[in-house]
Scaffold this motif. Structure first.
Motif, PDB file in Angstrom:
ATOM      1  N   ASP A 257       0.831  -1.207   0.000  1.00  0.00           N
ATOM      2  CA  ASP A 257       0.000   0.000   0.000  1.00  0.00           C
ATOM      3  C   ASP A 257       0.864   1.254   0.000  1.00  0.00           C
ATOM      4  OD1 ASP A 257      -2.273  -1.513  -0.006  1.00  0.00           O
ATOM      5  OD2 ASP A 257      -2.632  -1.358   2.152  1.00  0.00           O
ATOM      6  N   VAL A 258       1.933   1.248   0.802  1.00  0.00           N
ATOM      7  CA  VAL A 258       2.834   2.406   0.855  1.00  0.00           C
ATOM      8  C   VAL A 258       3.598   2.539  -0.457  1.00  0.00           C
ATOM      9  CG1 VAL A 258       4.852   3.413   2.004  1.00  0.00           C
ATOM     10  CG2 VAL A 258       3.055   2.312   3.364  1.00  0.00           C
ATOM     11  N   ARG A 259       4.037   1.412  -1.022  1.00  0.00           N
ATOM     12  CA  ARG A 259       4.746   1.454  -2.305  1.00  0.00           C
ATOM     13  C   ARG A 259       3.845   2.018  -3.408  1.00  0.00           C
ATOM     14  NH1 ARG A 259       6.993  -2.985  -1.813  1.00  0.00           N
ATOM     15  NH2 ARG A 259       9.088  -2.233  -1.336  1.00  0.00           N
ATOM     16  N   GLU A 260       2.569   1.669  -3.337  1.00  0.00           N
ATOM     17  CA  GLU A 260       1.614   2.195  -4.319  1.00  0.00           C
ATOM     18  C   GLU A 260       1.456   3.707  -4.157  1.00  0.00           C
ATOM     19  OE1 GLU A 260      -3.112   1.614  -5.436  1.00  0.00           O
ATOM     20  OE2 GLU A 260      -1.996  -0.057  -4.565  1.00  0.00           O
ATOM     21  N   LEU A 261       1.465   4.171  -2.900  1.00  0.00           N
ATOM     22  CA  LEU A 261       1.393   5.609  -2.643  1.00  0.00           C
ATOM     23  C   LEU A 261       2.602   6.330  -3.240  1.00  0.00           C
ATOM     24  CD1 LEU A 261       0.183   5.765   1.069  1.00  0.00           C
ATOM     25  CD2 LEU A 261      -0.993   6.765  -0.900  1.00  0.00           C
ATOM     26  N   LEU A 262       3.786   5.752  -3.033  1.00  0.00           N
ATOM     27  CA  LEU A 262       5.013   6.372  -3.524  1.00  0.00           C
ATOM     28  C   LEU A 262       5.047   6.432  -5.049  1.00  0.00           C
ATOM     29  CD1 LEU A 262       7.565   4.728  -1.082  1.00  0.00           C
ATOM     30  CD2 LEU A 262       7.074   7.173  -1.247  1.00  0.00           C
TER      31      LEU A 262
ATOM     32  N   HIS B 237      12.708  -0.045   3.392  1.00  0.00           N
ATOM     33  CA  HIS B 237      11.878  -0.894   2.527  1.00  0.00           C
ATOM     34  C   HIS B 237      11.654  -0.271   1.145  1.00  0.00           C
ATOM     35  CE1 HIS B 237      10.878  -3.688   5.712  1.00  0.00           C
ATOM     36  NE2 HIS B 237      10.368  -2.733   6.459  1.00  0.00           N
ATOM     37  N   PHE B 238      11.898   1.039   1.021  1.00  0.00           N
ATOM     38  CA  PHE B 238      11.475   1.757  -0.184  1.00  0.00           C
ATOM     39  C   PHE B 238      12.573   2.643  -0.765  1.00  0.00           C
ATOM     40  CE2 PHE B 238       8.016   1.517   2.985  1.00  0.00           C
ATOM     41  CZ  PHE B 238       7.174   0.609   2.348  1.00  0.00           C
ATOM     42  N   GLN B 239      13.815   2.182  -0.737  1.00  0.00           N
ATOM     43  CA  GLN B 239      14.927   3.020  -1.176  1.00  0.00           C
ATOM     44  C   GLN B 239      14.810   3.421  -2.649  1.00  0.00           C
ATOM     45  OE1 GLN B 239      17.378   4.462   0.659  1.00  0.00           O
ATOM     46  NE2 GLN B 239      16.124   3.735   2.345  1.00  0.00           N
ATOM     47  N   GLU B 240      14.450   2.502  -3.522  1.00  0.00           N
ATOM     48  CA  GLU B 240      14.369   2.819  -4.951  1.00  0.00           C
ATOM     49  C   GLU B 240      13.279   3.846  -5.229  1.00  0.00           C
ATOM     50  OE1 GLU B 240      13.945  -0.650  -7.320  1.00  0.00           O
ATOM     51  OE2 GLU B 240      15.838  -1.558  -6.667  1.00  0.00           O
ATOM     52  N   GLU B 241      12.124   3.678  -4.601  1.00  0.00           N
ATOM     53  CA  GLU B 241      11.021   4.614  -4.815  1.00  0.00           C
ATOM     54  C   GLU B 241      11.358   6.004  -4.294  1.00  0.00           C
ATOM     55  OE1 GLU B 241       9.364   0.493  -4.734  1.00  0.00           O
ATOM     56  OE2 GLU B 241      10.743   1.628  -3.468  1.00  0.00           O
ATOM     57  N   ILE B 242      12.018   6.064  -3.129  1.00  0.00           N
ATOM     58  CA  ILE B 242      12.388   7.350  -2.546  1.00  0.00           C
ATOM     59  C   ILE B 242      13.414   8.068  -3.420  1.00  0.00           C
ATOM     60  CG2 ILE B 242      13.614   8.419  -0.601  1.00  0.00           C
ATOM     61  CD1 ILE B 242      12.227   6.374   1.220  1.00  0.00           C
ATOM     62  N   GLU B 243      14.405   7.331  -3.892  1.00  0.00           N
ATOM     63  CA  GLU B 243      15.425   7.938  -4.746  1.00  0.00           C
ATOM     64  C   GLU B 243      14.809   8.466  -6.037  1.00  0.00           C
ATOM     65  OE1 GLU B 243      18.457   5.027  -5.283  1.00  0.00           O
ATOM     66  OE2 GLU B 243      19.053   5.021  -3.165  1.00  0.00           O
ATOM     67  N   ALA B 244      13.829   7.766  -6.578  1.00  0.00           N
ATOM     68  CA  ALA B 244      13.168   8.217  -7.810  1.00  0.00           C
ATOM     69  C   ALA B 244      12.419   9.527  -7.580  1.00  0.00           C
ATOM     70  CB  ALA B 244      12.206   7.135  -8.323  1.00  0.00           C
ATOM     71  N   ILE B 245      11.741   9.633  -6.448  1.00  0.00           N
ATOM     72  CA  ILE B 245      11.007  10.858  -6.127  1.00  0.00           C
ATOM     73  C   ILE B 245      11.956  12.034  -5.967  1.00  0.00           C
ATOM     74  CG2 ILE B 245       9.697  12.008  -4.289  1.00  0.00           C
ATOM     75  CD1 ILE B 245       8.153   9.409  -3.910  1.00  0.00           C
ATOM     76  N   LEU B 246      13.050  11.824  -5.262  1.00  0.00           N
ATOM     77  CA  LEU B 246      14.008  12.909  -5.043  1.00  0.00           C
ATOM     78  C   LEU B 246      14.667  13.342  -6.352  1.00  0.00           C
ATOM     79  CD1 LEU B 246      15.700  11.808  -1.698  1.00  0.00           C
ATOM     80  CD2 LEU B 246      13.806  13.392  -2.053  1.00  0.00           C
TER      81      LEU B 246
END
Length: 442
Positions: free
Chosen positions: A3-8, A34-43
């Motif tokens: 659910d959090v990954r979907e939010l990201l 848990h979400f390093q790739e998604e966070i890096e993409a957003i930044l």
């Protein structure tokens, strides 16, 4: 987690400040791993958006710009909030939320970044007393309790994050219990507690196994245990990465014991060294380099195991963490450890070297030194993080520095209530969503 990954990954969040707020919440709750790739993409998206357009930062509020800086470490973005005289505008004093985030952002400053020093000074005058535990210098899981209590469901994802953080917290708690059990069993099986009661206060030099015969019986047991444990660690690293760093591991222990020997000689002679001499040796006797060098090889980031760094590349980072620990230690651990003060502290050495200085002046000097070392640590982490394989190591090093205030924040009774609360919550208490009065008081 899904659910959090979907939010990201949601398109509705793309390039919106809400996505940064979500990343911030995930990091503050200690579940970002848990979400390093998604966070890096957003930044990366935010960085590209801000640098692609003219005046890319001009439409941000103080809070949003400070949050962006803290998450992506972009420089020179606060000029829009300065007046004609070059100082932060007085009207900002009304923006408490923005000032709190500005204060948090200023904790990532490097040496020579005057604008962040100004930001820290300006914001601390208004909100500093509310942020005695800034996020960058605190253990996320410990401050998460207060953060989640104040987290408002204004974006629709507060409930999901809270559920994930709570489950992740209990998983980690179970792992910590298992680790303590394993370490306790290992220590009990060594038998050193019964045979070698004064191990911490005695110097020790490296030889190899052949040197065991030269030692008293109790020392033979301790020395063999140290060699066996170090060899076992080296062997595990070899099995996993194909390289045995045993010589580097032994070298760290040798340096530590040499530093103990120097302190023993100072204690025995009554000689008090100059402040810099004390601190240089104290960096070694802190044991920080032993911990971090072992961690460096255990993570497999050495160039000889396919990584991109050498152990020499982390020397400055190790030095900064060691200075932070040593200076915090000297603030007040002597009484707790039943020392009589004759072995000195940095404050004692500084006052002897600077006749006329008071204890208060010396302590203020130490506070400034700790602040300066944090800037050096920030710089080294920023440098090393240019290599993505180093992120786990730099985060662990930062967490070691973050633990230091918990380990040495003594109260008037020479007790450590904050550390006790942290240990209890990490191992036993079912209090993740409860109010945290001890942390509020500190």
């Amino acid at each position: 987690m899904e659910d959090v990954r979907e939010l990201l990954n949601s398109e509705e969040l793309e390039n919106q400040i809400e996505s940064l707020m979500l990343v911030d919440a995930i990091q503050r709750l200690g579940v970002d791993y848990h979400f390093q790739e998604e966070i890096e993409a957003i930044l990366r998206r935010h960085y590209m958006a801000a640098t692609t357009y003219v005046d890319g930062f001009s439409y941000y509020t103080l809070h949003d710009l400070s949050l962006r800086f803290r998450l992506s470490r972009q420089q020179d973005i606060f000029d829009n909030f300065k007046g004609k005289d070059g100082t932060f505008e007085g009207k900002l004093k009304q923006d408490i939320r923005g000032l709190m985030e500005l204060y948090e952002a200023a904790q990532l400053s490097l040496e020579g970044e005057d604008i962040l020093d100004e930001a820290a000074k300006f914001s601390s005058q208004i909100v500093g007393n509310r942020l005695k535990h800034p996020y960058h210098k605190s253990i996320a899981r410990f401050t998460a309790k207060n953060y989640i209590r104040d987290l408002q469901d204004i974006n629709g994802w507060e409930k999901t994050l809270k559920e994930l953080a709570k489950m992740d917290y209990y998983v980690a708690q179970t792992a910590h219990r298992q680790e303590v059990s394993q370490i306790s069993m290992w220590w009990k099986n060594l038998g050193l507690a019964e045979e070698f009661k004064q191990a911490r206060n005695q110097p020790l030099k490296w030889w190899d196994y052949a040197a065991i015969d030269m030692l008293p019986k109790s020392w033979k047991m301790c020395y063999k245990a140290l060699l066996d444990t170090t060899k076992e660690i080296g062997s595990k690293i070899y099995k996993k990465y194909g390289y045995n760093p045993i010589n580097s591991l032994k070298s760290t222990w040798a340096s530590l014991c040499d530093a103990f020997l120097v302190e023993a000689k100072w204690f025995g002679s009554g000689h008090l060294p100059i402040a810099n001499e004390y601190l240089e040796n104290g960096k070694m006797s802190s044991g920080v380099h032993v911990v971090l060098v072992h961690l460096f090889f255990l993570l497999g980031i050495n160039e000889k195991t396919g990584g991109a760094c050498r152990v020499d590349d982390i020397s400055e980072l190790i030095s900064s963490v060691a200075v932070i620990l040593r200076l915090w230690d000297d603030f007040g651990s002597a009484k707790d450890e039943q020392q009589d003060g004759n072995d000195g502290s940095y404050i004692e050495c500084y006052m002897k070297e600077n006749p006329g200085s008071t204890t208060e002046i010396a302590r203020e000097h130490v506070v400034d030194m700790i602040s300066s070392e944090w800037k050096c640590l920030n710089k080294e982490c920023f440098r090393l993080n240019q290599n993505s394989s180093m992120s786990s190591f730099t985060k662990a090093s930062l967490n070691l520095a973050r633990m230091v205030p918990l380990m040495y924040s003594y109260d008037d009774n020479q007790q450590l209530p904050v550390l006790e609360e942290y240990v209890n919550s990490s191992l036993f208490h079912d209090t993740f969503l409860e109010h945290h009065p001890i942390l509020d008081q500190e």
